[in-house]
Every structure is written in structure tokens, then in C-alpha cells.
Design an enzyme around this catalytic site. Sequence first.
Site, PDB file in Angstrom:
ATOM      1  N   ASN A 256       0.803  -1.127  -0.063  1.00 49.39           N
ATOM      2  CA  ASN A 256       0.146   0.076  -0.089  1.00 49.39           C
ATOM      3  C   ASN A 256       0.850   1.351   0.068  1.00 49.39           C
ATOM      4  OD1 ASN A 256      -2.695  -1.332   0.220  1.00 49.39           O
ATOM      5  ND2 ASN A 256      -2.158  -1.951   2.349  1.00 49.39           N
ATOM      6  N   GLU A 309      -8.875   8.948   0.590  1.00 50.35           N
ATOM      7  CA  GLU A 309      -8.776   9.921   1.677  1.00 50.35           C
ATOM      8  C   GLU A 309      -8.159  11.382   1.199  1.00 50.35           C
ATOM      9  OE1 GLU A 309      -5.548   8.244   3.895  1.00 50.35           O
ATOM     10  OE2 GLU A 309      -4.274   7.794   1.925  1.00 50.35           O
TER      11      GLU A 309
END
Length: 641
Positions: A256, A309
Amino acid sequence: SRWCLITSHKLYSSVYDPNEKTFEKLLIANRGEIACRVIKTCKKMGIKTVAIHSDVDANAVHVKMADEAVCVGPAPTSKSYLNMDAIMEVIKKTRAQAVSLNESIYCSFLSSLSLQESEGVTFIGPDTHAIQAMGDKIESKLLAKNAKVNTIPGFDGVVKDADEAVRIAREIGYPVMIKASAGGGGKGMRIAWDDEETREGFRFSSQEAASSFGDDRLLIEKFIDNPRHIEIQVLADKHGNALWLNERECSIQRRNQKVVEEAPSTFLDPETRRAMGEQAVALAKAVKYSSAGTVEFLVDSSKNFYFLEMNTRLQVEHPVTECITGLDLVQEMIRVAKGYPLRHTQADIPINGWAVECRVYAEDPYKSFGLPSIGKLSQYQEPLHVPNVRVDSGIQQGSDISIYYDPMISKLITYGSNRAEALKRMEEALDNYIIRGVTHNISLLREVIIHPRFVQGDISTKFLPEVYPDGFKGHTLTDLERRELLATAASLYVAEQLRSQRFLGTPRIPIAKSKRSSWELSVRLGDGIYPVAVSKDGSSFSVEVDGMKLNVTSEWNLASPLLSVTIDGTQRTIQRLSRSASGDTSIQFLGTVYKLQILTKVAAELSKYMPEKAAEDTSSILRSPMPGAVVAVSVKPGDAV
């Protein structure tokens, strides 16, 4: 560093207007390449800078670049770069008018200051409300929904325990993503495909979240399988103006965390780009955002996009946006912080050319696509002689890569009029990048940018595990490339033998000149042993490998860490990393380091009589795959393992 600015478009050049007054002195509460990046723009704007540093960073590049530097504590970040009390003292002591802060302590700073303390000190970045709102993934998702931004289906509250996590995961439907509410950088994230993985993921994510962010709250949402990770750069001022500065493609990731980024994306059409940009601006306006920020989205194969986000800081990958727009984002952030309105409208923002960024890390790419490496940079040279290359780094030759901080060496950025040109320059830049003393990920980066799927734009966040299901193994040589490597290694060996026969700086005259012009060698590469015949022809060598002749030409400057070699008209840049008297040599070729042994035919025949060194017995040894701290020991004497 060279800047990829579109100087032909005066509107987008980052030339500073000396009549536009901002700040006299700015304190930078950060380290590494991002601190150096801020200092460069401050110097251009005539702003004096104050650097903070830990005791182990006393000789760091950002410390040397700043006008002033103050030590704020020992090596651990919690006791230095995140030590709010110590940094507050530095602000008062140096009388800094503005502060560029690490996002992790931004809110703590603002909330801890009284009105008297904060008077006269300006923070470079958005206000505390925007940071707190966007820093909390649960609150940010609710705000995004209210701003009519597409969001991923999931549970909007805080997950209390593992049992509730399992119940929620079943309701959403597997697979699910368990995420730290206060997280970032891939930390505190787990994918769960069933109940057992959900329980385990809840435990590990909450532990990692508490350790990394001091906040163990988690949320759960639907995991979008095989998506792209595309983000929108936004820029907003304190007067209600906000722009989107196009997208960045960030799908090449491991654990990630981004590895390769580019702008623009090969995937987006103008309509999708505009829709994503408008939603990103809507979110920024909803939280009264005022600075540079990044809204991240997951995009599926049908170009449906979902809010992931918002990062309320200058992203690592911001240089690619600067390259295609010509804007200096640090300068814009400082202007906004001073209260100036944005100088541009949405119609002014261009996409000029293409930019690619590779994150160069001190990591071993052969272990889980990159486990940290530590050590001293014994030799370091950035490839700034390659046209249209920019390198953002915070290290230099002699710098230490330690266990205390992120192992990033630099951000390597190349720019071209189109994607093919930018990628070709990146390939050249990676070949010309000299990094010695630590293990690095150049080989992985080079393989990614030349892979057919990447070149075609067929990528997703699963690119690395799909392309390398058994892990990264380095470049796989074709038969032609293998012959090129063997011929180059043999030519290097002969060039060195010839150099060792010369006596320089002495009147000594050999009794008889050597007339040798051919050599029969045996070269070991991997599991193969190859007979190689070399003959000299002026400054070139004619090399016979596998019954085929190759012409190898070079200046043969054996003292240079870089060697440009032409093999039958094909130019290659190689690096010889090591050699020994026993014929062993390591050569970086096409990004990957290959170990070879070069012997004369006679020596090779005799070598079979040499005893082989027995391999070390490691059956009773437990070795860590990377440097770090032992946080738990789950067995005790007497336990059955």
C-alpha cells in the site's frame, strides 16, 4: 536539482516576484528530501530558513542547506522531529515568522498554542479544522458524502472489537479493507477475505495504528478489487478559491505504499478527469481548505471512482504535477499562508508533456518487493547530466541510512513531451544513478518502467504481485542480452589486463613488447559456464560467444564508476561494482546486478582442483530479514515449537 518547468509558458513559470512580500524567516519541522525541497523554494523567495534536527542528523543535507539549525533531541522521531515542546522553544528562540510542520504534529501545535503564543506565527498549510477533519478517515468519509463525493460502501462508525468487525464485514460482504482511522502511508491497513482474517486483521491493524499514530480506532469498508489509485492535486486559498491541478497515477505500489507515479494518467479521459477534479475541489471547499492538498481516489475498470482519503500536506509525488503544470507548489503554499489569493483560474491549468517519478529506496527488492537496508553511502552520484531529469533528495555521499527514519534515498523524476520520451529518459537516468554502500531498488524500478503491461498503461494496485507472483527476481536476460553481458565482462577483463601491463610515470622500458592480441576465457554466469574468445582491434574488442561475434567499443576508463559501452551498435551504460583477484566480478547491467567469474582457459581447467568453501550451517539460527526492533517474543523456554 534541475527543475522541469515549462519556461516557455510565462504564466506557469515559478519566477518569484520580489515585490510580493511573504516572510523573513521560516522554520521547517521536517527532515530529508522534503525539508530540502522547502528550503530551495525559500532561498528563491528570499526567505531565511531554520532547520531542526536530531543528534544523528547533525550533518544531514537539510541542516547544511538551512541558514540556521537547532538540535531538538535524540534519534527517535518521538523525541526529536515530533517533540512539540522542543520545537516550540526553537520557534521562540529563532523568532521564526512561519512554520512548515510535519503533519503528525500539526494539530498538536495549533491546539496547544494560546492566542498570545500563536500571534505573529503563521503555519504553512491548512487550518486545524481541515487537518483534523481529513486526518480522521471516519469523519472525512462523512464529510465527503455530504459534499456529494463518491465514497466506498462501508461502515461509517468506529469498530469496537473483533466480533463487531466480523459482523460488519459480513454485512458489507467480503473482501473488506480494515483501516486505521488516523492512518496513512499504508500503515494500519489489512485486507480480509473471511472471518478469521478479519479477526486477525483487526488485532494487527489496531496494534499498528496505536504504535504509528497513537490512535487505535479502525473502520471497515468494501475492498475494491484490482483498482487503480489515482489522486487529484488541489490548491486553495483563504478567499474561497480552489483549483484542481490534474491527476497523478499512483497504482504501482507495494504494501500500500507507492513506488512509481506519473502525471497525467493513461487511463482517464477528459470527462472523468473533470469529474474527479470537481469533486476534489468540492471536498476542499466543504472543509474550507486553504493550501496544497491531495484527494485520493480508487478507480475501477469502468472508470467509476471512489474517495479514499485526503492528504493535507505536500505529497511525496508532487514533482510530477509541477513538471506538467509549471507551478511551484511550495511557493503557492507560502503565498496562500501569507493571505494572497491564487494567481490562476481553472482554465489556466495545463497538461504540458508527461512526467514520471520513481521512489529510490535503500531497500532489497528481492525481499517482499523491498525490505529496508541500512548503511553508509560510500559513493553517490545523481544522474543530473541526463537531460530533463530532476532529483529531490536529502542525502549525499557519506550519508547514513539508519533504522530511525524512512529509507528513501531520493525521488527521481524525468520529463518528456510525451510518455514514451519520459519513460526512455527514466530508463537512462536509472542506468546512470550511482549508489554504493546500501542495497537499493533500482533494479525493480527499471523492470517496472520497461514492462510491456506498464508501457501499455495496463496497471492496477495489484501490478507487482500479478507480474511477479513468486517475488521479484531481477531482469531475465534474453539470449542476446546474455551474450552482450558476457562480451562486455570479457572485454572489461582484457582491458584491465592490458592496463596492468603499462608503467605510467616512469622511464622504465620493457625489454620486449607484448604482442598478445587474443585471449581465451571461461566466464561463469549463474549456473552456466561459457567459453569466450576475445581479440583486440584498436580500442575495440571482437568477442566470440556461442559461436557469434560481437564488437565491443568503449573508452575503457576503468576508474569511472559508469562505463558507456557500445555492443554491435547498441549503447549500454553499465557499472562494475566489485572485482577480486580470483576473477569474481559484479556488474550492474540493465539495472540488475549480475555476479560473474572470469578466468583464463587454463585457470578454469585448474579451478576444478580447488576445494569448495562449505556453506554456513544456518539451521539453528533465526535471522531477521530486515533491521528493526523486537516488539514481542511469543515463546518461552520449554514451549513446543
